[in-house]
Design an enzyme around this catalytic site. Structure first.
Site, PDB file in Angstrom:
ATOM      1  N   GLU A 168      41.892  47.455  40.519  1.00 59.28           N
ATOM      2  CA  GLU A 168      40.831  46.448  40.412  1.00 59.28           C
ATOM      3  C   GLU A 168      41.334  45.297  39.545  1.00 59.28           C
ATOM      4  OE1 GLU A 168      36.825  47.819  39.170  1.00 59.28           O
ATOM      5  OE2 GLU A 168      37.797  49.777  39.016  1.00 59.28           O
TER       6      GLU A 168
ATOM      7  N   ASP B 243      29.961  46.454  31.784  1.00 60.91           N
ATOM      8  CA  ASP B 243      31.153  46.740  31.000  1.00 60.91           C
ATOM      9  C   ASP B 243      30.845  46.969  29.529  1.00 60.91           C
ATOM     10  OD1 ASP B 243      33.148  46.554  33.064  1.00 60.91           O
ATOM     11  OD2 ASP B 243      32.675  44.421  33.155  1.00 60.91           O
TER      12      ASP B 243
END
Length: 253
Positions: free
Chosen positions: A47, A58
């Site tokens: 990714e 995140d």
């Protein structure tokens, strides 16, 4: 096709490794060296995160990496250029990971078209559910890109099946609720969650959120197809530089 590539790799390995980098962290040259090192250490797919100011999925490690990359002035166009460079250099699937605001500002159709021209295979957009993704799905399908969707631990089986109808490539399974990079309990309850995930789709399963060492990867074997390592790789980079990243990746299986 991403799913075909994954299945071909799974014919030779019992678990695949997918890593996650933030493009431009700590700078573009180091990002390229990290990609090179990870590929040479045996990573199967990767990714590439386009930095964003509010990366809601995140945790603190990747959040800081996003903020630091943005502070260098990195642009979306530079991220595309970087993606094109690594996709041309290394024969593994590369995916974009970012948030919908980036696609919206760039133009969803133009974004998918440029992804294809850069040699990318698909994208993960955590804040875009399939019910709100008609334009995105149409653009991704038009350009042969795989839209990767996410199963959370609280996703019902009925919803899992609806999500799977729209996804391609693989399904990204969260090991727990919350954000990336925090402690995850790799135990029977997680195994049960993965059983539900497996029953809902024919697509390969990736498991992320808290994968940090070989023991975690061993737990995932037989339950999912891809172990996703993100925050821990960035921690290792911060602590020991690029050489430490190579040793870390090689230690995972």
């Amino acid at each position: 096709m991403l799913e075909t590539t994954i299945r071909n790799k799974l014919a030779q390995k019992d678990i695949l490794l997918m890593t996650h980098i933030v493009i431009g962290y700590p700078d573009l040259d180091t990002s390229f060296e990290v990609v090179r090192t990870m590929v040479e250490a045996g990573v199967d797919l990767m990714e590439l995160q386009i930095p964003f100011s509010e990366p809601m999925a995140d945790g603190p490690v990747i959040l800081k990496a996003n903020q630091d990359a943005l502070a260098t002035g990195i642009t979306v166009d530079e991220c595309f250029d970087f993606a094109e460079k690594v996709a041309a250099a290394y024969d593994i699937p590369f995916l974009f990971m970012t948030y919908y605001n980036i696609l919206f500002k760039y133009g969803v159709e133009a974004f998918a078209e440029r992804m294809a021209k850069c040699g990318l295979c698909g994208a993960i957009v955590p804040d875009l559910p399939p019910e709100e993704a008609d334009d995105y799905l149409a653009a991704m399908n038009k350009h042969g890109m795989a839209p990767i969707f996410i199963y959370a631990p609280n996703t019902t089986e009925a919803r899992m099946q609806r999500i799977a109808e729209h996804g391609k490539g693989f399904i990204y399974c969260m090991a727990r609720k919350g954000v990336t990079g925090l402690q995850t309990d790799f135990s029977g309850q997680l195994g049960d969650h993965l059983d539900h995930c497996r029953a809902s789709t024919q697509l390969p399963l990736a498991l992320g959120f808290g994968v940090k060492d070989r023991a975690d990867v061993e737990f995932i074997k037989g339950k999912a197809d891809i172990a996703v390592v993100g925050s821990q790789a960035i921690r290792v980079l911060d602590e020991g530089g690029v050489p430490a990243v190579e040793a870390f990746i090689r230690s995972l299986r």
